[in-house]
Design an enzyme around this catalytic site. Structure first.
Site, PDB file in Angstrom:
ATOM      1  N   CYS A  68       7.931   3.773   5.781  1.00 24.37           N
ATOM      2  CA  CYS A  68       7.084   3.657   4.596  1.00 24.37           C
ATOM      3  C   CYS A  68       7.855   3.177   3.376  1.00 24.37           C
ATOM      4  CB  CYS A  68       6.415   4.992   4.290  1.00 24.37           C
ATOM      5  SG  CYS A  68       7.571   6.308   3.846  1.00 24.37           S
ATOM      6  N   CYS A 118       0.833  -1.203   0.000  1.00 24.01           N
ATOM      7  CA  CYS A 118       0.000   0.000   0.000  1.00 24.01           C
ATOM      8  C   CYS A 118       0.869   1.254   0.000  1.00 24.01           C
ATOM      9  CB  CYS A 118      -0.930  -0.022   1.210  1.00 24.01           C
ATOM     10  SG  CYS A 118      -2.210   1.257   1.177  1.00 24.01           S
ATOM     11  N   CYS A 119       1.884   1.277   0.866  1.00 29.48           N
ATOM     12  CA  CYS A 119       2.800   2.424   0.908  1.00 29.48           C
ATOM     13  C   CYS A 119       3.516   2.600  -0.427  1.00 29.48           C
ATOM     14  CB  CYS A 119       3.828   2.237   2.019  1.00 29.48           C
ATOM     15  SG  CYS A 119       3.198   2.432   3.695  1.00 29.48           S
ATOM     16  N   CYS A 137      -3.381   3.543   9.495  1.00 30.49           N
ATOM     17  CA  CYS A 137      -2.128   2.981  10.008  1.00 30.49           C
ATOM     18  C   CYS A 137      -1.450   3.891  11.028  1.00 30.49           C
ATOM     19  CB  CYS A 137      -1.176   2.694   8.846  1.00 30.49           C
ATOM     20  SG  CYS A 137      -1.842   1.522   7.638  1.00 30.49           S
ATOM     21  N   CYS A 176      -1.060   7.964   7.293  1.00 26.77           N
ATOM     22  CA  CYS A 176      -2.425   7.687   6.847  1.00 26.77           C
ATOM     23  C   CYS A 176      -3.278   7.229   8.032  1.00 26.77           C
ATOM     24  CB  CYS A 176      -2.403   6.606   5.775  1.00 26.77           C
ATOM     25  SG  CYS A 176      -1.487   7.081   4.284  1.00 26.77           S
TER      26      CYS A 176
END
Length: 255
Positions: A246, A137-138, A223, A220
């Site tokens: 990240c 996702c990062c 998280c 985010c």
């Protein structure tokens, strides 16, 4: 070529515009070794050195406390370049509001938002990827957009706000990092949280209000949690995921 939301420092402000960013040719820069900076070195002197050695210096920022302090110091030191923010689609509203407040306060800087208008439902990543594979996702929502932009712009150095006391993974950060695609200059490497807080208060800087609710490092919303007493500043990031960074500044794809 990437499309970015660009906030330009025009007289009297001006509307938000969306325009394609043309690659700029990197100017020649002094291929000089970094001076022997020490813990007592004024960060503004480090920034001035970086500007002289790297006229194409660029500043990514997520507008955490460190980033807000660095932005103010950089403006004082004569930085007039871009402040680049990646909209992952999962930022807290308070983070986006902090960006807007900073843009109003520093009209001499150009604020660039990559992935402008991103949202959890935009199809960039599968739903809940942040839970099943936070690294992926990062990479998709934060690292890749910035990597592409840097490839287009070609800066020879980045101005970064990391400091040693943020986490054990950052305990040895030098003022100037060599290796990789470009130098990373860390003027706040030796600053403590107490120094940062004192500076921000003295200069009435627009700190993200979540910071005062215990969110000492803000990413985010899925998280990020508030930090517990005695924890590192970054302990609230990806808690329980076995992840501490990240990927922007560590790992094989670091900037």
């Amino acid at each position: 070529m990437m499309t970015a939301e660009v906030r330009t420092p025009e007289q009297g402000g001006g509307p938000l515009t969306t325009e394609p960013r043309a690659p700029r040719s990197a100017p020649g820069h002094a291929d000089a070794s970094a001076p022997a900076f020490g813990p007592e070195t004024d960060p503004r002197d480090i920034i001035r050195w970086a500007l002289a050695a790297h006229p194409d210096l660029l500043m990514p920022s997520a507008f955490n406390l460190n980033g807000v302090v660095l932005l103010d110091l950089a403006a004082q030191a004569g930085y007039r370049g871009e402040v680049v923010f990646v909209d992952t689609g999962y930022h807290f509203p308070e983070t986006l509001a902090t960006r807007d407040r900073l843009e109003s306060r520093y009209p001499e800087l150009t604020f660039v938002t990559l992935n402008a208008g991103a949202s959890p439902d935009d199809g960039q990543t599968p739903p809940d990827l942040y839970a099943s594979d936070p690294d992926a996702c990062c990479a998709a929502r934060k690292v890749d957009p910035l990597q592409r932009y840097l490839k287009e712009q070609g800066p020879s150095a980045l101005l970064n706000a990391r400091s040693r006391d943020q986490a054990s993974t950052r305990a040895d950060i030098p003022f100037v990092e060599e290796g990789g695609a470009r130098r990373r200059v860390n003027p706040l490497a030796h600053w403590t949280r107490e120094q940062l807080e004192a500076y921000a208060a003295e200069h009435d800087l627009p700190v993200n209000p979540l910071y005062f609710d215990g969110f000492l490092s803000i990413g985010c919303w899925p998280c990020t949690r508030a930090v517990k007493p005695g924890e590192d500043a970054r302990a609230g990031r990806w808690a329980g995921k076995g992840k501490t960074e990240c990927g922007l500044w560590q790992g094989e794809n670091k900037l």
